[in-house]
Write a protein that holds these residues in place. Structure first.
Motif, PDB file in Angstrom:
ATOM      1  N   PHE A  18      41.350  35.367  41.580  1.00 14.73           N
ATOM      2  CA  PHE A  18      41.763  36.523  41.674  1.00 14.73           C
ATOM      3  C   PHE A  18      43.416  36.449  41.194  1.00 14.73           C
ATOM      4  O   PHE A  18      43.968  37.222  40.546  1.00 14.73           O
ATOM      5  CB  PHE A  18      41.671  37.715  42.739  1.00 14.73           C
ATOM      6  N   LYS A  19      43.745  35.478  41.860  1.00 16.33           N
ATOM      7  CA  LYS A  19      45.394  35.203  41.907  1.00 16.33           C
ATOM      8  C   LYS A  19      45.700  34.731  40.498  1.00 16.33           C
ATOM      9  O   LYS A  19      46.912  35.102  39.857  1.00 16.33           O
ATOM     10  CB  LYS A  19      45.777  34.255  42.973  1.00 16.33           C
ATOM     11  N   SER A  22      45.012  37.496  37.970  1.00 21.44           N
ATOM     12  CA  SER A  22      46.166  38.707  38.226  1.00 21.44           C
ATOM     13  C   SER A  22      47.226  38.223  37.468  1.00 21.44           C
ATOM     14  O   SER A  22      48.269  39.073  36.963  1.00 21.44           O
ATOM     15  CB  SER A  22      46.288  38.948  39.723  1.00 21.44           C
ATOM     16  N   THR A  23      47.701  36.801  37.806  1.00 26.12           N
ATOM     17  CA  THR A  23      48.923  36.399  37.102  1.00 26.12           C
ATOM     18  C   THR A  23      48.996  36.476  35.565  1.00 26.12           C
ATOM     19  O   THR A  23      50.022  36.762  34.723  1.00 26.12           O
ATOM     20  CB  THR A  23      49.213  34.788  37.470  1.00 26.12           C
ATOM     21  N   SER A  69      42.335  46.831  35.533  1.00 20.38           N
ATOM     22  CA  SER A  69      42.565  45.658  36.410  1.00 20.38           C
ATOM     23  C   SER A  69      42.671  45.923  37.971  1.00 20.38           C
ATOM     24  O   SER A  69      41.992  45.478  38.593  1.00 20.38           O
ATOM     25  CB  SER A  69      43.487  44.757  35.769  1.00 20.38           C
ATOM     26  N   ALA A  70      43.603  46.711  38.082  1.00 19.84           N
ATOM     27  CA  ALA A  70      44.070  46.984  39.516  1.00 19.84           C
ATOM     28  C   ALA A  70      42.675  47.689  40.260  1.00 19.84           C
ATOM     29  O   ALA A  70      42.503  47.490  41.498  1.00 19.84           O
ATOM     30  CB  ALA A  70      45.244  47.939  39.701  1.00 19.84           C
ATOM     31  N   ASP A  74      41.648  45.465  43.242  1.00 11.16           N
ATOM     32  CA  ASP A  74      42.784  45.703  44.296  1.00 11.16           C
ATOM     33  C   ASP A  74      42.265  46.608  45.116  1.00 11.16           C
ATOM     34  O   ASP A  74      42.243  47.967  44.536  1.00 11.16           O
ATOM     35  CB  ASP A  74      44.186  45.876  43.880  1.00 11.16           C
ATOM     36  N   ARG A 129      50.699  46.280  42.225  1.00  3.70           N
ATOM     37  CA  ARG A 129      49.452  45.725  43.012  1.00  3.70           C
ATOM     38  C   ARG A 129      49.045  44.536  42.384  1.00  3.70           C
ATOM     39  O   ARG A 129      48.408  43.455  43.092  1.00  3.70           O
ATOM     40  CB  ARG A 129      48.431  46.735  43.109  1.00  3.70           C
ATOM     41  N   ILE A 130      49.274  44.319  40.926  1.00  3.49           N
ATOM     42  CA  ILE A 130      48.737  42.984  40.230  1.00  3.49           C
ATOM     43  C   ILE A 130      49.591  42.024  40.684  1.00  3.49           C
ATOM     44  O   ILE A 130      49.191  40.671  41.100  1.00  3.49           O
ATOM     45  CB  ILE A 130      48.754  43.260  38.550  1.00  3.49           C
ATOM     46  N   GLN A 133      48.566  40.456  44.170  1.00  2.00           N
ATOM     47  CA  GLN A 133      47.418  39.461  44.006  1.00  2.00           C
ATOM     48  C   GLN A 133      47.605  38.322  43.055  1.00  2.00           C
ATOM     49  O   GLN A 133      46.921  37.514  43.167  1.00  2.00           O
ATOM     50  CB  GLN A 133      46.414  40.521  43.240  1.00  2.00           C
ATOM     51  N   SER A 134      48.912  38.318  42.561  1.00  3.24           N
ATOM     52  CA  SER A 134      49.259  37.162  41.399  1.00  3.24           C
ATOM     53  C   SER A 134      49.832  36.030  42.595  1.00  3.24           C
ATOM     54  O   SER A 134      49.661  35.872  43.794  1.00  3.24           O
ATOM     55  CB  SER A 134      50.265  37.342  40.710  1.00  3.24           C
TER      56      SER A 134
END
Length: 452
Positions: A18-19, A22-23, A69-70, A74, A129-130, A133-134
């Motif tokens: 997920f990281k 998200s990045t 995505s969020a 998330d 929030r993205i 999570q990045s």
């Protein structure tokens, strides 16, 4: 040694995936938000694509990607968006959209523009929030500030070059690029947050973030000779200094001044010594610099009472506000406004959907009800909370106080912009949503995530 409580989601192969995802999402969204402007900056203003900022496909696609995505990855974003605050905000936006469409018959393109503007706080929340999570969130925060800042300098410099006034820009020629001002409004909340967290993490990050602030100030404050930008950036810097004056422990700000620490006091003495040395040794250079500044357009616009352009600009904004308020026809419009998509004939001869004194735009869209809520929140409630955080630190929960002192300086910069010139655009509202997301996260977890 400062102890920092580092917030990390549960570490697993899935979480690590997920990281990375998200990045990637973050940088794709950032590219979509800025690519068309970087492309258009290469052309003359009149030759650029005639598309309103709020209706650009890049912003729309970016919004959809971020929010979708969020929602998927998330939990906190879902909790905020589907909680009482999120549902209430969406309901208000729907109410004023229907009012503008069904009751006042506002044009669909204007409604679409206002709707996207009012939805971007959700996009800003999703963007934060993205980043949470990045991988290495502070790197993404720096990138989010660096790209718009470099665009501002890029656009202003190209415009000066096209006008063949690069050497005299800011002295005899004022360089203006409207797209740059939208990015400036975005940077105000982001800069306040970055100053509060990145300036605590070594000299490299301090130099980078302060350097970006200097580029922002130079591009629009000096070359663009824009008084409102200078005042807004100074507002962010001054209020950020309050939070930076406190030590940090376990991811929250304490009530102890960092200036009492020997290391910090040594840094302060070093800076003061260098400043005094520069005054005594480099007097001629200093006098040359002062003379240079006094001959600049921004100096004239601030201190020359006979400057016609400055006076006329101020007069036009007041006249515009008076004419716009006169456009209300009955008590119902004054109380509830004219909904999203509402416009009025500008004194410049064309329809506009926002006042140059931006805070009055809320009166146009939502009447006394929306206007009063915004004014009370921005200019009464939040300043009082900030004062309480500084004067009576023990009266507030440490996490809440940390969130207030970190996020509010940037919000105050936007509040000043609303009073002076603009502040109503998708990018401005993106920054506000990002600030809300940052506050919610720090209020719950502290500053740890930015120290990963």
């Amino acid at each position: 040694m400062q102890k920092i409580a580092v917030y990390q989601p549960k570490v697993s192969r899935k979480a690590y995936g997920f990281k990375i995802i998200s990045t990637i999402i973050f940088y794709i969204s950032l590219l979509l938000l800025t690519f068309s402007d970087f492309l258009n900056a290469q052309f003359e203003l009149e030759k650029r694509t005639v598309v309103r900022l709020g209706e650009t496909s890049g912003m729309t696609v970016s919004f959809v990607i971020l929010v979708t995505s969020a929602l998927l990855i998330d939990r906190d974003f879902r909790r905020l968006l589907l909680g009482k605050t999120g549902i209430f905000y969406v309901a208000v936006v729907i109410f004023y959209t229907l009012m503008g469409w069904r009751i006042f018959g506002n044009d669909i393109p204007w409604i679409r523009m206002d709707l996207l503007t009012f939805l971007w706080p959700i996009g800003g929340l999703a963007l934060f929030r993205i980043i949470v999570q990045s991988y290495r969130p502070k790197v993404q925060l720096m990138a989010l500030i660096a790209v718009p800042t470099l665009y501002i300098y890029y656009a202003i410099s190209l415009q000066a070059e096209r006008m063949n006034v690069l050497s005299t820009a800011g002295l005899t020629a004022r360089i203006i690029d409207n797209s740059a001002y939208h990015y400036s409004g975005l940077l105000l909340p982001l800069t306040g947050i970055a100053l509060g967290v990145l300036c605590r993490q070594g000299w490299l990050l301090r130099i980078l973030i302060l350097g970006l602030v200097a580029i922002h100030l130079y591009s629009l404050g000096f070359i663009g000779a824009t008084r409102s930008i200078v005042l807004c950036i100074l507002t962010v810097l001054v209020f950020s200094s309050f939070g930076l004056s406190y030590t940090i422990s376990e991811g929250v700000l304490t009530s102890k001044s960092s200036l009492r620490k020997p290391k910090q006091f040594t840094y302060l003495l070093l800076i003061v010594s260098i400043f005094i040395l520069s005054i005594t040794v480099f007097v001629e250079f200093q006098q040359m610099f002062i003379s240079f500044f006094q001959n600049s357009l921004i100096f004239d616009r601030f201190f020359d009472s006979q400057n016609y352009n400055s006076q006329r600009n101020s007069e036009l904004r007041i006249e515009e506000a008076i004419d716009g308020i006169k456009y209300f026809q009955d008590i119902l419009e004054i109380v509830f406004g004219k909904g999203l998509g509402s416009t009025f004939p500008s004194i410049l001869g064309y329809e506009i959907n926002a006042f140059h004194i931006g805070v009055l735009t809320f009166l146009l869209k939502g009447g006394i009800i929306m206007f009063s809520c915004v004014v009370f929140t921005l200019y009464i409630k939040l300043p009082l909370l900030f004062i309480k955080s500084v004067v009576k630190p023990h009266r507030l929960d440490y996490l809440k106080r940390t969130a207030l002192l970190t996020v509010l300086p940037g919000v105050f910069g936007w509040a000043v912009l609303l009073l002076l010139s603009g502040g109503y655009s998708p990018f401005n509202f993106l920054g506000v949503g990002f600030a809300f997301g940052t506050y919610s996260h720090i209020r719950k977890h502290g500053l740890g995530i930015f120290f990963e």
